[in-house]
Design a protein around this motif. Structure first.
Motif, PDB file in Angstrom:
ATOM      1  N   ASP A  49     117.150  78.899  56.939  1.00 40.48           N
ATOM      2  CA  ASP A  49     116.643  80.133  56.340  1.00 40.48           C
ATOM      3  C   ASP A  49     117.481  80.632  55.175  1.00 40.48           C
ATOM      4  O   ASP A  49     117.195  81.688  54.620  1.00 40.48           O
TER       5      ASP A  49
ATOM      6  N   ASP B 137     115.424  81.208  51.796  1.00 41.77           N
ATOM      7  CA  ASP B 137     114.519  82.356  51.920  1.00 41.77           C
ATOM      8  C   ASP B 137     115.284  83.669  51.939  1.00 41.77           C
ATOM      9  O   ASP B 137     114.888  84.636  51.284  1.00 41.77           O
ATOM     10  N   TYR B 138     116.384  83.717  52.683  1.00 40.00           N
ATOM     11  CA  TYR B 138     117.179  84.934  52.769  1.00 40.00           C
ATOM     12  C   TYR B 138     117.717  85.346  51.399  1.00 40.00           C
ATOM     13  O   TYR B 138     117.583  86.492  50.982  1.00 40.00           O
TER      14      TYR B 138
END
Length: 72
Positions: free
Chosen positions: A61, A64-65
């Motif tokens: 992630d 995306d983060y």
């Protein structure tokens, strides 16, 4: 990284970061798109996660983060 004993994990880091930041530390958007930079960093982190943990899911992630955080 070498002083911390992590140099082996980041062998490809210096060539990938060459020219990405200006001398004042500001990201050089005219040299590389930020999304491409984040993607490259995620790939490096995935390599480290594979070596240390046996899989890359620990950093899945990351991209995306970062993009959510910096795009607002």
């Amino acid at each position: 990284m070498g002083q911390l004993g992590l140099g082996g994990h980041f062998r490809g880091l210096a060539p990938r970061l060459d020219g990405v930041f200006r001398p004042d530390g500001v990201f050089a958007h005219d040299r590389l798109r930020f999304v491409d930079f984040v993607d490259d960093v995620e790939e490096l982190l995935e390599d480290v996660a594979r070596q240390e943990l046996g899989n890359k899911k620990a950093v899945d992630d990351f991209e995306d983060y970062v993009l959510r955080h910096y795009r607002g």
